[in-house]
Scaffold this active site. Structure first.
Site, PDB file in Angstrom:
ATOM      1  N   SER A   1       2.403  18.506   6.281  1.00  0.00           N
ATOM      2  CA  SER A   1       1.320  19.378   6.730  1.00  0.00           C
ATOM      3  C   SER A   1       0.992  20.539   5.789  1.00  0.00           C
ATOM      4  O   SER A   1      -0.187  20.882   5.647  1.00  0.00           O
ATOM      5  CB  SER A   1       1.571  19.865   8.164  1.00  0.00           C
ATOM      6  OG  SER A   1       2.836  20.466   8.274  1.00  0.00           O
TER       7      SER A   1
ATOM      8  N   HIS B   1     -10.609   5.019   2.852  1.00  0.00           N
ATOM      9  CA  HIS B   1      -9.723   6.154   3.113  1.00  0.00           C
ATOM     10  C   HIS B   1     -10.429   7.120   4.064  1.00  0.00           C
ATOM     11  O   HIS B   1     -11.444   7.702   3.703  1.00  0.00           O
ATOM     12  CB  HIS B   1      -9.353   6.850   1.799  1.00  0.00           C
ATOM     13  CG  HIS B   1      -8.535   5.982   0.889  1.00  0.00           C
ATOM     14  ND1 HIS B   1      -7.180   6.107   0.763  1.00  0.00           N
ATOM     15  CD2 HIS B   1      -8.879   4.927   0.102  1.00  0.00           C
ATOM     16  CE1 HIS B   1      -6.719   5.189  -0.074  1.00  0.00           C
ATOM     17  NE2 HIS B   1      -7.732   4.461  -0.496  1.00  0.00           N
TER      18      HIS B   1
ATOM     19  N   GLY C   1     -29.603   4.079  -0.030  1.00  0.00           N
ATOM     20  CA  GLY C   1     -30.548   3.035  -0.427  1.00  0.00           C
ATOM     21  C   GLY C   1     -31.710   2.905   0.546  1.00  0.00           C
ATOM     22  O   GLY C   1     -32.628   2.122   0.331  1.00  0.00           O
TER      23      GLY C   1
ATOM     24  N   ARG D   1      -4.066   3.950  -5.163  1.00  0.00           N
ATOM     25  CA  ARG D   1      -5.133   3.558  -6.089  1.00  0.00           C
ATOM     26  C   ARG D   1      -4.810   3.831  -7.549  1.00  0.00           C
ATOM     27  O   ARG D   1      -5.693   3.770  -8.401  1.00  0.00           O
ATOM     28  CB  ARG D   1      -6.441   4.244  -5.686  1.00  0.00           C
ATOM     29  CG  ARG D   1      -6.869   3.996  -4.250  1.00  0.00           C
ATOM     30  CD  ARG D   1      -7.106   2.519  -3.945  1.00  0.00           C
ATOM     31  NE  ARG D   1      -7.537   2.324  -2.555  1.00  0.00           N
ATOM     32  CZ  ARG D   1      -7.887   1.153  -2.046  1.00  0.00           C
ATOM     33  NH1 ARG D   1      -7.861   0.054  -2.777  1.00  0.00           N
ATOM     34  NH2 ARG D   1      -8.254   1.063  -0.783  1.00  0.00           N
TER      35      ARG D   1
END
EC number: 2.1.1.148
Lengths: 227, 227, 227, 227
Positions: C50, C74, C85, C181
């Site tokens: 935390s 995520h 778009g 990642r």
């Protein structure tokens, strides 16, 4: 501590079904229990956490406020409703440590260990607790009798008074909770939960183990770390 | 109640910049304060909430535990660290309602209204509170003196004792908090926050208003509803 | 891949300050850089997550849609705004793998390894990609020229087209992102991110390392696991 | 668009049970369907959102990637697993607008209205779409045939290709989704969802209405705003 499972929708099968959409897409699939075990173990080992969110447990828990406070620090994937000290008069149910509760802490912050209290310590704890609880309850009752609002009167109530709440979580958030609020020699990471929240967590784990045996087994096998 | 702003990164400009990526993409843009007002008002009116997450406020707050408990029910976009009753001995600072605090609740659950207490009610509240706090503190000290662990001894402490915590939120989660924990005739939805958490929320709103005047103005204009 | 840091409020000091409220409460404290290192290392090692939420990074990132899609999975502690778009005509910027991008995958799902392509494979990839992108763009332009709505016309655009988005995260959610990642031999858990999202993550990590050197060092030391 | 309900644990009763813990605590309670209606209506009207989190719906949805992208922007209370273009070869299923799909947008960003296309516009859309899809698929197949990795080859695939995913949500996050992704004259706030995601949302709403009729009725009555 009272922990009841109110409703659940939690199966190992759903975890596998959700995980397999990655590799199989919309196609139907024949289940194969042996493959499920391998898949779930792989998912937990390599931290593929998202499949473990497709399920739901709702518990009704009665515990002292100091336990409820620790519990509700868990935010992600946790939903709560709790008894209100504004809307109702609380009941005089208070937490008193049992005789075997270790009373003395040794070690430093964040890594405390505990050992049993002496008889005298147990006696002081017991007497002091009872006196404080009794006085708090009497003060609370006096204020209510005088027409003082419950939300004002409650400020004297101790964090050892019991409260009741519903919590809904999913298998992933449940494992995260268990990884921090239980204690086990098998755990990859050390945790130092207070004994009283462990008593709640252990009961929750029993339900988890019974309903999702394959996931629970993999959770234990991989060091009790939530994916 | 003590509310300090510890750090902040919160500007109306960033909200606009984030919102405009929808329509402008990667291109540079000249700012135009007047257009910013219109854009922010439009975003709040039509519940485009996501641009309001690109900012950060960190507050340090001291408040009674019953207020902290209400506060920490806010989970989304809120981060907390609080003083620990396991790791340290708490300090004897307790909440006592001021003379003007309305003491009597009328109406039904969820919609309470409040009116001032009589002198007698104020006297009972004041005396009962002091007695309970003093006894609780004495019990706590007795247990600590006997070597009982802080985490055991704390169970006698009342929810009226002060605790200190840090909370970090973003403009969106802050507006959500304010919409539920402040009270205003301008609000589209009625809310019934307890006076003590209002005292905290009002101070937080002052910081918000000062740092993000355009967003705050639109928040008020559109009925104090978080997008 | 273009990764720009737009604003930040991220310091090792704030993490320590938040953590110390547990043990010190409201009291002022003298900072001591050496102790900060030990504290941060302890927090990361024992999964006290935390305190790492009290900070904020806002990045503006341009990347192909297939990268954006992985990124936006995520959720916790991540805030997004992306080019639309529906609201704007996208620009003809497409992702073409560089010559050194490994083209051939070996191994099984979830644990793929990659090796370089042959010249022929690189040629096929290059030609096929260009043809498909050119046709898609022409179709998109034809529809827009005929007055067809952007939201309809966009369905032909490939996931290799670039999009731009803002993301705001905190140190904890950033570490979680990086742990999944990026790829590193030092990592306690193996991860298999696609090369293109690694290119984004590596740039984000540079900013993190520069702004929060102590936290970054502890993150690496303890196996690149988010607390 | 294909929307299947895979599993559910969603009842009006559970909402009431969770809400009543505030006022009744641990005590047993006799249900009274009429009172449930009033309670649920009150909760939705006054934005008491938390009781609506104790339930769970898991859907399996097949939709074009441009719809999946809009869907997955919903983070709070939503859990996802999706077909992977890295782990499997996608299938050649593409979205083509039906004849009645309005093709022309009028109005300004964020408030678009739509009207039918002319025959010529429909013809251009139809031809351009088919050409682009066919070329993309051929390029994808050529690359796969040459041994290029799926994760590289997929970059030519259009956002109009179908993907399949599981999503688990609770009644509260479902209502939030519906409030933004459906369109209704009864809605208190205007929303402008793209037609294709409306087609998904409308099917989800049918399941919600059938399983939680009282909650759904109150949701509609109070302007389709999530609490």
């Amino acid at each position: 501590m009272d922990v009841g499972l109110v409703q659940q929708l939690a199966t190992d099968e759903m975890i596998c079904m959700a995980a397999r959409v990655s590799t199989i897409g919309r196609n139907a699939l024949d289940r194969d229990e042996e493959k499920d075990q391998g898949l779930i173990s792989f998912l937990l080992r390599d931290r593929h956490g998202s499949p473990f969110e497709h399920g739901s447990f709702t518990f009704r828990i009665s515990a002292p406020i100091f336990v409820v406070r620790e519990f509700m620090r868990h935010r992600a994937g946790m939903s709560y409703n709790e008894e209100s000290g504004r809307y109702r008069e609380l009941e005089p149910v208070f937490y008193v440590p049992a005789g075997e509760r270790p009373l003395v802490q040794v070690g430093k912050a964040g890594q405390y260990d505990f050992k049993p209290g002496t008889f005298e310590q147990w006696f002081v704890a017991s007497e002091s607790t009872r006196t404080a609880y009794a006085t708090a309850w009497e003060s609370y009752q006096n204020m209510l009798a005088a027409g003082v609002a419950r939300e004002v009167a409650r400020s004297v109530l101790p964090v050892g008074i019991f409260s009741t709440f519903y919590v809904t979580c999913n298998p992933r958030s449940l494992m995260h909770f268990l990884s921090l609020r239980t204690k086990s020699d098998d755990a990859k990471y050390k945790s130092f939960p207070q004994v009283e929240i462990q008593m709640v967590a252990d009961q929750m784990e029993e339900h988890f183990k019974r309903l999702m045996p394959t996931t629970h087994e993999a959770f234990v096998k991989h060091g009790r770390v939530a994916p």
